[in-house]
Motif scaffolding. Structure first.
Motif: not given
Ligand code: ADP
Length: 357
Positions: A16-19, A21, A65, A176-177, A200-201, A204, A218, A310-312, A314
């Motif tokens: 993804g744009g940030t992480l 997986k 991740k 996500g982002s 989420g982006g 952060w 984050f 999504g990772f936001f 958490r």
């Molecule tokens: P993407 O596929 O766009 O990368 P994710 O589902 O992986 O999306 O979610 C990314 C978002 O998760 C980030 O923008 C941030 O808000 C949040 N996040 C949660 N844990 C972390 C981490 N350890 N590092 C970075 N971002 C994290």
């Protein structure tokens, strides 16, 4: 790890744009101590079981991740754990000559980093569509894992038994982002109906700027928000109504009338606000907004169930609470916000299950 042909799954990526997986299967029980590994083996028993048809032999599934900007860590992890079929940095020609080092990958990075994976590890990223993977991952988890979906409100967490015959339709909101909202009506029947770039982006990115804590991860920012008080900077109904509720339209004095609205009325600089208060206001603003847009989309299509992934998220209580309250408030209790235990890995799991297609 041996992969005799490209139909046998053992590793899938969602870049993804940030992480990044990663989901991988291993028969070696000892490789979960790495700091990148997110989930313990015990937690994933049900899922490993559900995925048995995808691989031969006994083993466990691992969830890992990496930050996308640290993609080298990811390449190193794949190489040092020998997750790549043909080992480290093999001859490029050997692969273009038909070697079967195909790894299912989804997310924009599957395109962006295709060459890098090829050059460094001799891996061909076999691209799978992002939305297909999100939905496949969510459907898989809802069916395979008994303890996957839960509600969270007012500090109370409750796991839900999902009736496999009555799962659809639902709205899947992946934070996500950015944010995608997908109406899911069946196994492969879905439509992306909405989304928002405030995700989420945004939390952060804006959080880093506002708090001026450039080195913050984050999780640091999330932790900081826990110690803050959003009332310091948000304009509340009570601030406008002299401490009173606006009960005629159902707004209590503590309802946020304007996120960050107090910043205009005071002669203060950015430095005068505590980073923790700003982080909290920001988290509240973004979570509320996503909850509200989600509900409006659920309303558009008559959906009562909304799953958030999504990772936001958490597993963060305040985030889930805010989203749940927003959905509950706007739907007057009609719609329900539900969360997923493997929230951040929907796409990666979906890519993993696509090996059998
Ligand atoms: P993407 O596929 O766009 O990368 P994710 O589902 O992986 O999306 O979610 C990314 C978002 O998760 C980030 O923008 C941030 O808000 C949040 N996040 C949660 N844990 C972390 C981490 N350890 N590092 C970075 N971002 C994290």
């Amino acid at each position: 790890f041996t992969q005799s042909n490209n139909q046998s799954a053992h590793l899938a990526l969602d870049i993804g744009g940030t992480l990044i997986k990663m989901v991988y299967f291993s028969s070696n029980h000892n490789c979960s101590s790495d700091t990148h590994v997110e989930r313990s083996l015990e937690e994933t028993n049900d899922i490993s079981h559900g995925l048995e048809k995808y691989h031969s032999g006994k083993g466990r599934l691992h969830f890992v991740k990496f930050e996308t900007t640290k993609i080298n860590d990811c390449l190193e992890f794949i190489s040092s754990n020998q997750l790549s079929t043909h080992g480290d940095a093999p001859d490029k020609k050997q692969h273009s000559a038909g070697a079967r080092n195909l790894i299912k990958a989804t997310g924009g990075g599957a395109f962006k980093f295709a060459e890098l994976f090829m050059e460094r590890l001799g891996i061909i990223l076999d691209k799978v569509d992002e939305m297909d993977c999100l939905v496949a991952g969510a459907n898989f988890l809802l069916k395979a894992n008994n303890q996957e979906a839960f509600t969270y409100m007012n500090g109370h967490k409750e796991y839900l038994q999902i009736d496999h015959n009555d799962m659809y339709p639902y709205l899947l909101v992946n934070i996500g982002s950015g944010v995608s909202m997908i109406k899911v009506e069946g196994d492969e029947k879905f439509e992306r109906v909405s989304g928002t770039s405030v995700g989420g982006g945004t939390f952060w990115g804006l959080g880093k700027l506002l708090t001026n804590c450039k080195s913050f991860s984050f999780d640091d920012l999330l932790k900081l928000s826990q110690e803050g008080n959003n009332r310091v900077i948000d304009m509340l109904v009570g601030d406008i109504y002299g401490g009173l509720d606006y009960s005629k339209i159902g707004l209590s004095s503590t309802t946020i009338a304007s996120s960050f609205g107090k910043a205009i009325s005071e002669n203060k600089e950015l430095e005068d606000y505590r980073p923790e208060d700003m982080a909290r206001s920001l988290l509240r603003m973004i979570s509320n907004n996503i909850g509200q847009i989600s509900y409006l989309n659920a309303l558009r299509f008559g959906l009562k169930r909304i799953f958030f992934g999504g990772f936001f998220i958490r597993g963060h209580e305040f985030t889930m609470d805010t989203i749940s309250v927003a959905v509950d408030f706007w739907s007057k209790g009609e719609a329900k916000a539900m969360f997923l235990r493997h929230e951040g890995f929907l796409g990666a799991l979906g890519a993993y299950t696509s090996y059998q297609k």
